[in-house]
Design a protein around this motif. Structure first.
Motif, mmCIF file in Angstrom:
data_model
loop_
_atom_site.group_PDB
_atom_site.id
_atom_site.type_symbol
_atom_site.label_atom_id
_atom_site.label_comp_id
_atom_site.label_asym_id
_atom_site.label_seq_id
_atom_site.Cartn_x
_atom_site.Cartn_y
_atom_site.Cartn_z
ATOM 1 N N ARG A 132 50.829 43.835 40.798
ATOM 2 C CA ARG A 132 49.589 44.515 40.403
ATOM 3 C C ARG A 132 49.786 45.193 39.056
ATOM 4 N N TYR A 133 48.762 45.104 38.224
ATOM 5 C CA TYR A 133 48.834 45.635 36.868
ATOM 6 C C TYR A 133 47.562 46.415 36.522
ATOM 7 N N ILE A 134 47.730 47.424 35.690
ATOM 8 C CA ILE A 134 46.618 48.061 35.002
ATOM 9 C C ILE A 134 46.759 47.679 33.531
ATOM 10 N N SER A 218 39.251 43.709 38.811
ATOM 11 C CA SER A 218 38.084 44.582 38.691
ATOM 12 C C SER A 218 38.132 45.337 37.375
ATOM 13 N N GLN A 220 37.765 48.673 35.495
ATOM 14 C CA GLN A 220 37.878 50.090 35.822
ATOM 15 C C GLN A 220 37.173 50.987 34.805
ATOM 16 N N THR A 228 39.405 48.374 30.666
ATOM 17 C CA THR A 228 40.562 48.532 31.555
ATOM 18 C C THR A 228 40.377 47.678 32.801
ATOM 19 N N ASP A 230 42.095 46.206 36.553
ATOM 20 C CA ASP A 230 43.054 46.321 37.654
ATOM 21 C C ASP A 230 43.202 44.921 38.228
ATOM 22 N N GLU A 232 45.495 42.088 40.552
ATOM 23 C CA GLU A 232 46.552 41.723 41.493
ATOM 24 C C GLU A 232 46.696 40.206 41.455
ATOM 25 N N ARG A 261 52.774 47.790 35.066
ATOM 26 C CA ARG A 261 52.916 47.132 36.373
ATOM 27 C C ARG A 261 52.998 48.233 37.432
ATOM 28 N N THR A 262 52.053 48.267 38.334
ATOM 29 C CA THR A 262 51.981 49.324 39.345
ATOM 30 C C THR A 262 52.543 48.892 40.689
ATOM 31 N N THR A 268 56.024 50.046 44.845
ATOM 32 C CA THR A 268 54.951 50.582 44.026
ATOM 33 C C THR A 268 55.513 51.590 43.025
#
Length: 331
Positions: A132-134, A218, A220, A228, A230, A232, A261-262, A268
């Protein structure tokens, strides 16, 4: 006669009375004890270090490459254990394997999963799961690296792009899609990374598009020209290519401004990634044993005669996609 007896007594006293302690002798004795205790502590830490076997996560900051960060982690663990040190030379050699899975760009930050001991063999299977990334993208500019570190190669207007426009195209980038990897990447041609060839100024052809998976995406935030996301996704996915493709789909162009990378596998950023001040043998040992899912927990390997070992290091870098590159080892 009395004088002779007195001489004998005096001689006897000289032979039996202990030399008086001085501040200097006390200090020397204390230093010897402290040095001995320090060696015992270091030996215990070395034993712990050699017993490490598992997988844990560290927090990679912006700046260093993933390999450089692994070197920094290795050096901190070695220094804490006092290894290698002169008293360990000419003794039995014990190799400690340490590696990371899923390279992060130098400009990116976030979760970097580290395998140590037999844990290096778990990296590929563990990290085949979702990531998962922001990502913060910038509209209107394209670069040769597809992020803000590269040279601007194209500029296009973006002023008419709305939040609804971006949200409306995200469905096209969900599920199994075809994606062309960036030219600046860890993918190889003739045994050399494409990014290395590009930096040399050599002509490099893009790799063909390949199927990748996006589980969710999505929007953000949107404050033109910045947006921005989000995201996965599965292994082998490039956020830089995604942002670039989104820019093209909007009849403009875009590059990645920030990337974090979250999540990677079960790890996490908030819960599991160790900051640098926690890169210790005890913390690593604890996280090797406590942060893995029960079915993936490894038994600790017992080192042989830890007092008779010298540590050498083997670096292993595993790529995000199984079979994408050979494992790189440096001794």
């Amino acid at each position: 006669m009395a004088a002779a007896e007195a001489a004998v007594v005096s001689s006897s006293s000289l032979e039996t009375d202990p030399a008086p302690e001085t501040a200097e002798t006390v200090a020397v004795a204390a230093a010897a004890r402290t040095g001995c205790e320090a060696r015992v502590v270091k030996a215990a830490l070395a034993t712990k270090l050699l017993s490490l076997s598992g997988v844990f996560a560290v927090h990679k900051p912006k700046g260093p490459t993933s390999a450089e960060l692994l070197n920094r982690l290795k050096e901190k663990l070695l220094a804490e254990a006092g290894m290698p040190s002169p008293e360990w030379t000419k003794r039995k050699k014990q190799t400690l394997k340490i590696g990371h899975g899923g390279t992060l760009d130098s400009a990116a930050r976030g979760v970097l999963v580290v395998g140590i001991g037999r844990g290096t063999k778990m990296l590929t299977s563990m990290l085949s799961g979702s990531k998962r990334y922001i990502a913060i993208g910038e509209l209107g500019k394209a670069t040769d690296t597809l992020d803000s570190t590269g040279k601007v190669t194209e500029e296009k207007p973006y002023d008419k792009i709305t939040q609804e426009d971006i949200e409306g195209i995200l469905q096209k980038f969900t599920g199994t899609i075809m994606q062309v990897p960036p030219l600046y990447s860890a993918l190889k041609k003739d045994g050399q990374r494409l990014s290395t060839l590009m930096k040399r100024g050599e002509v490099v052809e893009a790799k063909p598009a390949r199927p990748v998976t996006v589980y969710s995406i999505s929007l953000q935030n949107f404050q033109p020209p910045f947006f921005t996301l989000d995201v996965e996704c599965g292994g082998g996915f490039y956020i830089r290519s995604l942002v670039s493709d989104i820019g093209k789909e909007l009849s403009s162009c875009a590059n990645v401004l920030e990337l974090t990378r979250t999540k990677q596998g079960p790890f996490t950023l908030e819960e599991h990634a160790l900051p640098e001040d926690k890169w210790t043998i005890d913390d690593s040992l604890e996280h090797c044993s406590s942060l893995l899912p029960a079915e993936l927990t490894l038994k600790k390997s017992k080192p042989e005669e830890s007092n008779e070992q010298i540590l050498s290091c083997e670096y292993m870098t595993l790529n995000e996609t199984k079979g994408e590159d050979d494992v790189n080892k440096t001794f």
